[in-house]
Design a protein around this motif. Structure first.
Motif, short mmCIF file in Angstrom:
data_model
loop_
_atom_site.label_atom_id
_atom_site.label_comp_id
_atom_site.label_asym_id
_atom_site.label_seq_id
_atom_site.Cartn_x
_atom_site.Cartn_y
_atom_site.Cartn_z
N MET A 374 4.85 7.12 3.12
CA MET A 374 3.33 6.97 3.18
C MET A 374 2.75 7.31 1.78
O MET A 374 1.66 6.75 1.34
CB MET A 374 2.65 8.04 4.31
CG MET A 374 3.09 7.49 5.69
SD MET A 374 2.81 5.74 6.11
CE MET A 374 4.27 5.38 6.29
N GLN A 375 3.35 8.45 1.08
CA GLN A 375 2.82 8.74 -0.17
C GLN A 375 3.00 7.56 -1.26
O GLN A 375 2.22 7.16 -1.89
CB GLN A 375 3.61 9.92 -0.75
CG GLN A 375 2.94 11.13 -0.18
CD GLN A 375 3.73 12.57 -0.89
OE1 GLN A 375 5.00 12.35 -0.95
NE2 GLN A 375 3.16 13.36 -0.95
N GLU A 376 4.26 6.96 -1.15
CA GLU A 376 4.65 6.00 -1.87
C GLU A 376 3.66 4.73 -1.69
O GLU A 376 3.26 4.09 -2.59
CB GLU A 376 5.91 5.34 -1.87
CG GLU A 376 7.20 6.57 -2.09
CD GLU A 376 7.17 6.83 -3.77
OE1 GLU A 376 6.58 6.10 -4.50
OE2 GLU A 376 7.65 7.85 -4.03
N LEU A 377 3.58 4.54 -0.55
CA LEU A 377 2.31 3.14 0.01
C LEU A 377 1.17 3.53 -0.46
O LEU A 377 0.46 2.53 -1.05
CB LEU A 377 2.70 2.98 1.62
CG LEU A 377 1.78 1.97 2.27
CD1 LEU A 377 2.31 0.68 1.61
CD2 LEU A 377 2.02 2.03 3.79
N ALA A 378 0.69 4.74 -0.39
CA ALA A 378 -0.70 5.06 -0.95
C ALA A 378 -0.74 4.76 -2.32
O ALA A 378 -1.87 4.38 -2.98
CB ALA A 378 -1.16 6.44 -0.26
N ARG A 379 0.38 5.04 -3.00
CA ARG A 379 0.12 4.86 -4.58
C ARG A 379 0.26 3.51 -4.80
O ARG A 379 -0.68 3.08 -5.82
CB ARG A 379 1.29 5.54 -5.05
CG ARG A 379 1.78 5.19 -6.39
CD ARG A 379 2.93 5.94 -6.92
NE ARG A 379 3.49 7.20 -6.66
CZ ARG A 379 4.27 8.23 -7.21
NH1 ARG A 379 4.91 7.59 -8.30
NH2 ARG A 379 4.12 9.45 -6.89
#
Lengths: 402, 402
Positions: A374-379
């Motif tokens: 999710m963090q990577e996607l948000a980035r």
């Protein structure tokens, strides 16, 4: 390891929780602040949504994901069929059988080529980063990823002597080893040909990335095969995670990265999308392994405990074996002797994995991996609305949506 | 069949002698005016110059070809070694063993990776059509062709259960089927990656062509395997020639076409170069089959008649079987029963092939194919001096130079 993969590895741990590189056996300790707290159980039921065809299971999970998968199939299938029509006759026969589009005698079949989650990830990533135009441009790349996936399935089934896939006899059992190997070889060539012949400016970078991914998939399959031949005590959790990342995470990451490339995304966004797919893929594998031990056989079509009966060194089992707990020693003993047919063996083995912390570790790890995804996607895709489809697909493969 | 291949097929028979498509059994009739007349015997001695490492055999044949092969190795080996260094560890180990660059235990070996005629054809074609600059630019493509060749050898050895290659145990006998299959898969990916990552304007067309060639090679191997399992009387000369073209001619043609692409040649010259390589490749195969029956065992390291003992359906044998002569019936009887160990069986079988016209047919066909190869070469490279290197290589592989 290629440069592309190396840089992906370097950039995809922004939280600093690099437990893959920590000392063996520490991974099962839940790290403070891992997002499994408060998320409730990660595991629902059903198994292998990426490969099974249970419609009831699909319909009960994530309507948005189901719609995305259906739309993706509608876009990619014509491209796949047209590409496969260009195969030489005998390769085509084996490949169409493997895809479930033909019976062994060459007559037309209703078709069950799996959910095709990978092409959906390509198209949904392209749409998230570049809108409908990018999605339309990425259809060839989506087909190429699906061809690579199926090439590896054809070869893995030969190597593993697996006799059944998608509820049908595997290609090598029908056409022999040689034709199954050759059909796989031809599908790899066809996949890379689709990209080589694609005039899109991203096609060369996409082909390079997909070829790198094939090499990583090969290494994952090698590690899997080699590990199954070793004594249970010799296998570390680090290498089991690395194997799962190479065998399952790599192609999901590559699918997302290819979508980003076709959307003209910046390098760091391509890498973030690769990391998103990898982490979600690892979460999927962890959940799949948990279901392989404790899942509901009515939903999976596979008896619960089949992995234990085969003494498979799945992630929860290796976590348990390397836990240093008293239950680990008992589990090692059970795994050192062949499966004693009967429910009791399975129950004792499952209980030993659970007591040694294998189940908790796997669920915490899966939640942690999903949080990183999710963090990577948000980035890469800061707008939550644009990221919605990818989120739905990630939740679908890890069975967290209802 | 792909578009590229289709157009190659259409353009490569300028003489109108399309005997491949003629009625079965007519091919062995020498056509009027075929250039075997006056060329003397096509066959010299020695066997498999493309795979053997007998230096004495090399030195006795074509100094120009030997020099070209040596210079090609010097250009391509560093590229190959650097590409293979990027493979994951286990694939690298198997691949370096297969190339003869490492022993099974991973220590360095003197190396015997074969003559590498295919990369030499890439570089020499590039030089013939585009000069030294084109030759230098085509080194990656030359390495890619050699990687594809070796990927198919790794897989063919698994399928054919061949235990020896280049005087060493084959990779699958050392590392197992799985690792040999995976190393082959990785080498194919590496080959297409080299082209995908190559910024040269011809790289995409080259990758497309090489991928098409892989599919044709697969079909050739399938046909070979399938034909060996059939009764001798069921195999036609047409399909045996088509198999040999797919299995041997296709990659030699592709090598020449890639060299032309990197020289920026016009489409029709690229196709002519493909046809040159294909025809020379078929001539090679015909000669190789003749030597497999009547060759000198001291030169080949293989007893004369090994193909007959294995009841192999080589080109001269199928020509003999389908000749409609009285000797054909006797040969069919011999081939229907397993090899009766002893010299007498081999002598009788070889004599039957000869009496049924198999030897004459193969030599006439080889000469005819070489004549067509020369015509194609003259079309693409009219300047005899520029074409000299390719002519020397073609004569080298068909053992016509002295």
């Amino acid at each position: 390891m290629t440069e592309a993969r190396r840089s992906a590895t370097e950039t995809r741990h922004p939280t600093g929780t690099l437990e893959r590189h920590g000392p063996i056996g520490t991974q099962r300790e839940k790290e403070p602040g891992t997002p499994s707290d408060g998320h409730g159980p990660v595991v629902s039921d059903g198994r292998e949504p990426m490969a099974s065809d249970g419609h009831e299971a699909v319909m009960s999970e994530g309507h948005e994901a189901v719609a995305l998968l259906r739309e993706s199939r509608a876009s990619v299938d014509p491209e796949l069929r047209s590409a496969m029509a260009s195969l030489p006759a005998s390769m085509r026969r084996t490949a169409l059988y493997h895809f479930g589009w033909q019976h062994a005698d060459g007559t037309r079949a209703a078709g069950n080529a799996g959910k095709a989650i990978r092409p959906a990830l390509v198209l949904t990533s392209a749409a998230a980063l570049g809108g409908p135009g990018a999605r339309a441009a990425a259809v060839r790349a989506a087909a190429a990823v699906e061809l690579v996936h199926n090439f590896t399935l054809l070869h893995d089934d030969v190597m593993d002597r697996d006799a059944t896939r998608r509820h049908r006899p595997t290609a090598w059992t029908v056409f022999g080893d040689a034709d199954a190997i050759l059909a796989g070889d031809a599908l790899q060539a066809l996949a890379l040909r689709l990209l080589a012949a694609d005039p899109h400016p991203a096609s060369a970078a996409a082909a390079t990335r997909l070829a790198d991914c094939v090499m990583e998939l090969c290494e994952g399959q090698h590690a899997d095969t080699a590990m199954e031949g070793r004594a249970p005590g010799d296998v570390t959790l680090d290498e089991t995670l690395a194997m799962a990342e190479a065998k399952t995470g790599a192609l999901l990451g590559c699918a997302c990265a290819l979508g980003a490339l076709y959307a003209g995304a910046a390098d760091e966004d391509v890498e973030a999308m690769d990391a998103f797919g990898r982490e979600a893929g690892l979460a999927f594998q962890l959940i799949d392994d948990v279901i392989g031990i404790w899942g509901d056989p009515r939903r999976t079509g596979k008896p619960a405990g089949a992995d234990l009966a085969a003494r498979k060194k799945s992630l929860p089992v290796v976590a348990a074996l390397t836990s240093g707990t008293p239950a680990a020693a008992g589990l090692a003993e059970l795994y050192a002797t062949p499966y004693d047919e009967g429910k009791e063996d399975l129950e004792r083995t499952a209980l030993a994995v659970e007591r040694a912390g294998g189940r908790d570790w796997a669920q915490a790890q899966a939640a942690d991996r999903m949080a990183r995804a999710m963090q990577e996607l948000a980035r890469a895709v800061p707008d939550p609305e644009a990221a919605g489809g990818l989120l739905a697909l990630a939740e679908f493969v890890t069975r967290r949506s209802t």
